[in-house]
Structure formats: C-alpha cells, structure tokens
Design an enzyme around this catalytic site. Structure first.
Site, short mmCIF file in Angstrom:
data_model
loop_
_atom_site.label_atom_id
_atom_site.label_comp_id
_atom_site.label_asym_id
_atom_site.label_seq_id
_atom_site.Cartn_x
_atom_site.Cartn_y
_atom_site.Cartn_z
NE ARG A 76 -3.76 1.54 2.62
CZ ARG A 76 -3.64 3.05 3.10
NH1 ARG A 76 -3.13 2.71 4.32
NH2 ARG A 76 -5.04 3.47 3.49
CE LYS A 169 9.66 1.33 13.86
NZ LYS A 169 8.21 1.14 13.36
CG ASP A 188 9.05 -1.21 14.52
OD1 ASP A 188 8.29 -0.62 14.64
OD2 ASP A 188 9.34 -1.63 12.55
#
Length: 215
Positions: A76, A169, A188
């Site tokens: 996506r 992050k 992560d």
C-alpha cells in the site's frame, strides 16, 4: 543501472554515479559485519545479504516516504508513493512501455492540498504532509533539511520531531537513511525478539512509550 530522461529519450547513467548519490560507499561494511556477527541472529542472516548497504536518500523524499509508511504495509505504501510521483513529480522517461516519474520536490508537492492527498488515498497522513511542508518552507526549504546532515544526532532528532506526524522512531528512520545518523537505531517491537541483546531486556523506551518484555 540508473536512468533519467532528456525529453522523450531514456538516458542511462553510470552505476558509479548512482552509488555516490544514494549509497554509503565510504563505509567499511566488512568491518561492521565482522563486529556485528557477535550477535547470533545477525551472524546467520549476514551471509545471505552480502553487499547490502544502507541508502543515503534525498532527505525530503525520505521524510515524506516515512510519513506515508506509518500504520501501513509495503504494497500500500508503494502504491501511495507511486501516486505522489505520477501526480506531482516530473516524467523521467519510459522503459518497456511504462512511464517513470521522479519523486516531487518540495516546490512541486507544496502545490498539493490536504484534499488532493486524501483523494490519492493518503488518509490522515495528508494532514501531516501538508503541515510538515509548511514548517520546512519556513525553516528554509530543502536546503534546511540537507543542512541537518552537518548537525549532531540529538539536534537532528530535535528538529525532525517538530514536524507534524513525526515521532522518535520515524525521526530515527529519516536520520539513518538520509541524514547520516549512523548511530540511529529505529526500534520496532519486533527487534525485541530477534536480537541476543533482547534476551535480558526488561523494557525499552520508544518515543515515551515503555514496552515491557519479561525475562
């Protein structure tokens, strides 16, 4: 190969030119691999990825790409960035009957409204991009972003998190892949389960959130 276009004709450029632009060719990767191979998991996967390097991307392109990547999957996100290129970038050439477009620069993408970006499927990220572009322009444009390369790590993070939709992050990701932040380690939760160092880890701070992992 790396290609660009002059009018309608595709032009192929030397690989060495592309390497200087986007790869950290000055880094002794063999020395780093040897050092990191003390980690059991890394020592197993390193032989399968020989020559793999971190890219040194255009900071503006990297920043927009990582804003789009939030809560997204690769397929996506790739489609989103393709729509941005086609809608706001410049046609670079045609290869095997397929048109290729450059990633829009700050001036080109600043023409997009939040509604334009939402119509391309960016959802809530559209607001982040429009607001971030405004701040970047106020700070001096793409030259300001490139100028961050000369600053220290903490200063880069401090400036990046001021932009809409960018937390610690994502700032680390942008720093690592475009602003020469070799000390950055985007974290992560999956990293807690792949590294030997995680075995004894009780908690890790991710942008103010504390993730607990029991021994």
């Amino acid at each position: 190969f790396f290609f660009s276009s002059r009018r309608r004709h595709t032009r192929f450029l030397p690989v060495s030119w592309a390497r200087r632009c986007v790869q950290e060719t000055g880094v002794d990767i063999n020395k780093l691999v040897e050092e990191w191979s003390s980690d059991t998991y890394f020592s197993q996967v390193a032989p399968k990825a020989k020559g793999l390097r971190i890219i040194r991307e255009n900071p503006f392109q990297c920043l927009i790409s990582f804003i789009c990547s939030q809560n997204n999957n690769i397929k996506r996100n790739t489609a989103m960035l393709g729509k941005l290129r086609q809608q706001f970038g410049t046609k670079a050439g045609t290869y095997e009957d397929k048109d290729f477009y450059t990633f829009p620069n700050l001036s080109q993408l600043s023409q997009a409204s939040e509604a334009n970006l939402r119509n391309l499927g960016l959802g809530y990220r559209a607001k982040y991009i429009v607001k971030s572009i405004k701040v970047i322009q106020e700070n001096g444009g793409e030259e300001w972003l490139f100028g961050l390369r000369a600053q220290n790590y903490e200063y880069k993070l401090q400036e990046l998190v001021k932009l809409e939709g960018i937390g610690r992050k994502v700032a680390d990701c942008i720093g690592l892949f475009s602003l020469d932040c070799t000390e950055a380690t985007p974290c992560d939760t999956c990293l807690l389960y792949t590294s030997d160092a995680a075995d004894d880890l009780l908690c890790v701070d991710l942008g103010g959130r504390r993730i607990i992992k029991k021994k």
